[in-house]
Design an enzyme around this catalytic site. Structure first.
Site, PDB file in Angstrom:
ATOM      1  N   GLY A  30       0.793  -1.231  -0.067  1.00 13.28           N
ATOM      2  CA  GLY A  30      -0.071  -0.008  -0.269  1.00 13.28           C
ATOM      3  C   GLY A  30       0.951   1.337  -0.174  1.00 13.28           C
ATOM      4  O   GLY A  30       0.571   2.151   0.590  1.00 13.28           O
ATOM      5  N   LEU A  35      -1.780   6.508   4.345  1.00 13.94           N
ATOM      6  CA  LEU A  35      -1.104   6.121   5.416  1.00 13.94           C
ATOM      7  C   LEU A  35       0.304   6.122   5.304  1.00 13.94           C
ATOM      8  O   LEU A  35       1.124   6.766   5.976  1.00 13.94           O
ATOM      9  CB  LEU A  35      -1.487   4.804   5.637  1.00 13.94           C
ATOM     10  CG  LEU A  35      -1.066   4.316   7.099  1.00 13.94           C
ATOM     11  CD1 LEU A  35      -1.253   5.032   8.541  1.00 13.94           C
ATOM     12  CD2 LEU A  35      -1.457   2.740   7.162  1.00 13.94           C
ATOM     13  N   ARG A  64       0.337  -1.653  -6.551  1.00  7.77           N
ATOM     14  CA  ARG A  64      -0.063  -2.128  -7.883  1.00  7.77           C
ATOM     15  C   ARG A  64       0.485  -1.053  -9.056  1.00  7.77           C
ATOM     16  O   ARG A  64       0.774  -1.724 -10.053  1.00  7.77           O
ATOM     17  CB  ARG A  64      -1.507  -2.026  -8.152  1.00  7.77           C
ATOM     18  CG  ARG A  64      -2.148  -3.147  -7.310  1.00  7.77           C
ATOM     19  CD  ARG A  64      -3.649  -3.114  -7.079  1.00  7.77           C
ATOM     20  NE  ARG A  64      -4.053  -1.709  -6.797  1.00  7.77           N
ATOM     21  CZ  ARG A  64      -5.367  -1.933  -6.181  1.00  7.77           C
ATOM     22  NH1 ARG A  64      -6.213  -2.969  -6.224  1.00  7.77           N
ATOM     23  NH2 ARG A  64      -5.867  -0.872  -5.826  1.00  7.77           N
ATOM     24  N   LYS A 175      -5.163  -1.029  11.829  1.00 10.27           N
ATOM     25  CA  LYS A 175      -6.541  -1.130  12.259  1.00 10.27           C
ATOM     26  C   LYS A 175      -7.463  -0.446  10.961  1.00 10.27           C
ATOM     27  O   LYS A 175      -7.185   0.307  10.190  1.00 10.27           O
ATOM     28  CB  LYS A 175      -6.905  -0.079  13.543  1.00 10.27           C
ATOM     29  CG  LYS A 175      -6.978   1.370  13.078  1.00 10.27           C
ATOM     30  CD  LYS A 175      -7.691   2.029  14.296  1.00 10.27           C
ATOM     31  CE  LYS A 175      -9.066   2.633  13.990  1.00 10.27           C
ATOM     32  NZ  LYS A 175      -9.396   3.612  13.200  1.00 10.27           N
ATOM     33  N   ASP A 262     -14.799   3.104  14.587  1.00  9.37           N
ATOM     34  CA  ASP A 262     -13.552   3.814  14.214  1.00  9.37           C
ATOM     35  C   ASP A 262     -12.793   4.217  15.280  1.00  9.37           C
ATOM     36  O   ASP A 262     -11.433   4.339  15.566  1.00  9.37           O
ATOM     37  CB  ASP A 262     -13.805   4.972  13.307  1.00  9.37           C
ATOM     38  CG  ASP A 262     -13.072   5.593  12.849  1.00  9.37           C
ATOM     39  OD1 ASP A 262     -11.984   5.269  12.124  1.00  9.37           O
ATOM     40  OD2 ASP A 262     -12.751   6.974  12.860  1.00  9.37           O
ATOM     41  N   HIS A 267      -9.250   2.693  20.110  1.00 10.37           N
ATOM     42  CA  HIS A 267      -8.391   3.808  20.744  1.00 10.37           C
ATOM     43  C   HIS A 267      -9.153   4.012  22.211  1.00 10.37           C
ATOM     44  O   HIS A 267      -8.350   4.375  23.432  1.00 10.37           O
ATOM     45  CB  HIS A 267      -8.694   5.069  20.015  1.00 10.37           C
ATOM     46  CG  HIS A 267      -7.888   5.109  18.546  1.00 10.37           C
ATOM     47  ND1 HIS A 267      -7.099   4.388  18.180  1.00 10.37           N
ATOM     48  CD2 HIS A 267      -8.189   5.696  17.500  1.00 10.37           C
ATOM     49  CE1 HIS A 267      -6.722   4.445  16.968  1.00 10.37           C
ATOM     50  NE2 HIS A 267      -7.637   5.355  16.501  1.00 10.37           N
TER      51      HIS A 267
HETATM   52  C1  BG6 Z   1      -7.900   7.009  13.278  1.00 11.75           C
HETATM   53  C2  BG6 Z   1      -9.320   7.092  12.844  1.00 11.75           C
HETATM   54  O1  BG6 Z   1      -7.731   5.641  13.874  1.00 11.75           O
HETATM   55  O2  BG6 Z   1      -7.689   7.837  14.408  1.00 11.75           O
HETATM   56  C3  BG6 Z   1      -9.516   8.416  12.236  1.00 11.75           C
HETATM   57  O3  BG6 Z   1      -9.705   6.415  11.754  1.00 11.75           O
HETATM   58  C4  BG6 Z   1      -9.364   9.616  13.594  1.00 11.75           C
HETATM   59  O4  BG6 Z   1     -11.168   8.666  12.157  1.00 11.75           O
HETATM   60  C5  BG6 Z   1      -8.017   9.530  14.088  1.00 11.75           C
HETATM   61  O5  BG6 Z   1      -9.318  10.746  12.811  1.00 11.75           O
HETATM   62  C6  BG6 Z   1      -7.586  10.197  15.178  1.00 11.75           C
HETATM   63  O6  BG6 Z   1      -6.120  10.042  15.530  1.00 11.75           O
HETATM   64  P1  BG6 Z   1      -5.505  11.054  15.978  1.00 11.75           P
HETATM   65  O7  BG6 Z   1      -4.044  10.512  16.481  1.00 11.75           O
HETATM   66  O8  BG6 Z   1      -5.532  12.209  15.152  1.00 11.75           O
HETATM   67  O9  BG6 Z   1      -6.240  11.538  17.449  1.00 11.75           O
END
Ligand code: BG6
Length: 517
Positions: A30, A35, A64, A175, A262, A267
């Site tokens: 990827g 990312l 790809r 994730k 999400d 988290h």
């Molecule tokens: C990601 C989510 O895992 O974490 C996002 O997919 C979210 O939607 C992000 O915005 C938040 O991460 P951070 O580090 O900016 O708090």
């Protein structure tokens, strides 16, 4: 009015546990995606600049698109310039970093591509960058592609060493790990056909954040907090992860996810576990993950028949963020005009164990909020008896300990103090430790820490199979229930607010309010 009265000092002597990884390479599947360019390659560059990468190290970007090594190197340099600093481009560091980068085009579902990749790694790169065959594979591809990559790595002999001469192999899986309990179990099954559990690194970038790691240090490397860290002294715990951002072009993904998948399954529950877990027997991956799993098992499952007493969902409408107009979620690209996906969730969790019985943990996370902040507030109980009751016209405010995860990373404690003067007047003051003022500007990005840990073979900050599945087993029933019960009135909060009114009511019902530091 509350005043901040104390800043914190620190001693120069740290108790450090410094380690350096063995020579190795990293294959990023990827490699042309967001990312890789926004997070992974900048993190590797900063590790390179800080001399934290092994002396022998290489990166292979796999994706790809057909592309030459040089074209990919050029893309990487542009991304470093964009996401780190405009001054990076063509600096000696940047050029030297680029020399460690290669590109390999492949179709993720084509086994022959992996045979060619294996050949390329062994017969081309290994001559230029001698790493003993040690390899990290990073799955930065969309989740539906994970099975193809995992299976092909296994079937083409890339996932395991064939003899003791060959180096170690590890795989980092981004994730979301599954999108419910069943799919997470299936994914683990697929991964385990190619890799052993100790080769699998399930990433949750929150665990790499400095401020998140510091929760355990704060609790278990100091004497004074742990004796009061329980139901006798703590009234409630609040965890907020609020973003001003919307779905930022990720509408297609977010429609299938929503805030519960999400943010909560990973988290938010990870933050809860660090606040609530028992002290681990030792600071190592299994001891810490054993304690987290025990904690997840103690969280009371939500009652399906009165879910709304425990969980609230919301979806953003248009509004203003920092004075700028923003569109409703339903008008975002890739989002259905009658979407029922939640962009906000708030929940009351209860933990059934001796330490936490009766102490609610309120969690909320939402997009397009009035402010961007992630913090954990521990609200202590009121004093049992106030010796100077006649001197104060209203009840005292309770002590609040706040872990500011981001931004303005730090820890603060509020308490009552007598104001100077002849009269007995009290007011709340705040004692604050700020990372920036104590440790200076630079805080490592979570991905730097996590990538380095994986190269070191340390999975303490990664999730284990049981932890991921336990979190899914808490969240999946809510997701299922919401599928059958459509929300009454979405959108139900304006962008630039703190979510739907039901979120306030969730706490008001218990005689409490959300705390914002
Ligand atoms: C990601 C989510 O895992 O974490 C996002 O997919 C979210 O939607 C992000 O915005 C938040 O991460 P951070 O580090 O900016 O708090």
């Amino acid at each position: 009015m509350q005043q901040t009265i104390v800043s914190t000092e620190y001693a120069d002597i740290y108790l450090c546990n410094s380690r350096s990884p063995e020579p190795c390479g990293m294959v990023i599947f990827g490699a042309s995606g967001d990312l890789a360019h926004r997070k992974l390659l900048p993190a590797l560059y900063r590790l390179f600049q800080d001399n934290l990468l092994p002396s022998q190290f290489f990166i292979v970007g796999a994706a790809r698109t057909e592309m030459s090594h040089d074209a990919f190197r050029e893309n990487v340099k542009e991304s470093l310039q964009k996401f780190l600093s405009p001054d990076i481009y063509k600096t000696p560091d940047c050029e030297n970093f680029a020399k460690k980068i290669y590109y390999f085009p492949l179709e993720y579902n084509d086994p022959t591509g992996y045979s060619k990749l294996s050949d390329f790694l062994q017969n081309t790169i290994e001559h230029e960058q001698i790493t003993g065959g040690n390899l990290v594979f990073y799955l930065a591809v969309p989740p539906p592609v994970y099975p193809d990559v995992l299976q092909n790595l296994g079937s083409r002999g890339l996932s395991k060493r064939k003899n003791s001469e060959e180096g170690w192999r590890r795989v980092i899986i981004e994730k979301p790990f599954g999108n419910d309990l069943k799919s997470a179990q299936e994914l683990t099954k697929i991964a385990r056909q190619s890799f052993e559990e100790n080769q699998i690194y399930r990433i949750d970038h929150y665990l790499g954040k400095e401020t998140v790691q510091n929760i355990l240090t704060f609790r278990f490397a100091n004497t004074i907090f742990e004796p009061i860290w329980n139901r006798n002294y703590i009234d409630n715990v609040q965890i907020s992860a609020l973003e001003t951002l919307g779905v930022e072009g990720r509408g297609g993904y977010y429609e299938q996810a929503g805030a519960l998948r999400d943010m909560f399954q990973n988290h938010m529950l990870q933050l809860l576990s660090l606040v609530a877990m028992e002290p681990p027997a030792a600071f190592n991956a299994d001891c810490i993950r054993d304690e987290k799993a025990k904690l997840f098992r103690s969280i009371r499952p939500f009652p399906a028949d009165n879910l709304s007493d425990f969980v609230v969902r919301g979806q953003y409408d248009g509004g203003k963020i920092n004075g700028v107009d923003s569109i409703p979620y339903r008008k975002e690209k890739g989002v259905s005009p009658d979407s029922v996906t939640e962009t906000f969730a708030a929940a009351r969790f209860l933990v059934d164990n001796w330490r936490w019985q009766g102490v609610p943990f309120y969690l909320r996370s939402g997009k397009r909020m009035a402010g961007a902040l992630t913090e954990i507030s521990i609200e202590f109980k009121q004093v049992p008896h106030l010796f100077i009751k006649s001197a104060v016209s209203q009840d005292l405010k309770p002590n609040i300990l706040t872990f500011r995860i981001q931004p303005d990373e730090g820890i603060s404690l509020t308490f009552e103090a007598k104001r100077p003067g002849p009269e007995m007047c009290m007011g709340q003051v705040k004692m604050e430790f700020l990372y920036k003022s104590v440790f200076g500007g630079k805080i490592s990005d979570a991905y730097e820490i996590l990538l380095l840990d994986c190269m070191l073979g340390d999975s303490t900050l990664y999730n284990r199979e049981d932890g991921v599945e336990l979190c899914w087993s808490l969240i999946t029933p809510m997701i299922e229930k919401w599928k059958t019960e459509k929300p009454a009135a979405f959108p139900n909060y304006k962008s630039g607010t703190f979510g739907p009114v039901e979120s306030e009511k969730l706490l008001e019902r218990d005689g409490r309010k959300w705390i914002v530091s």
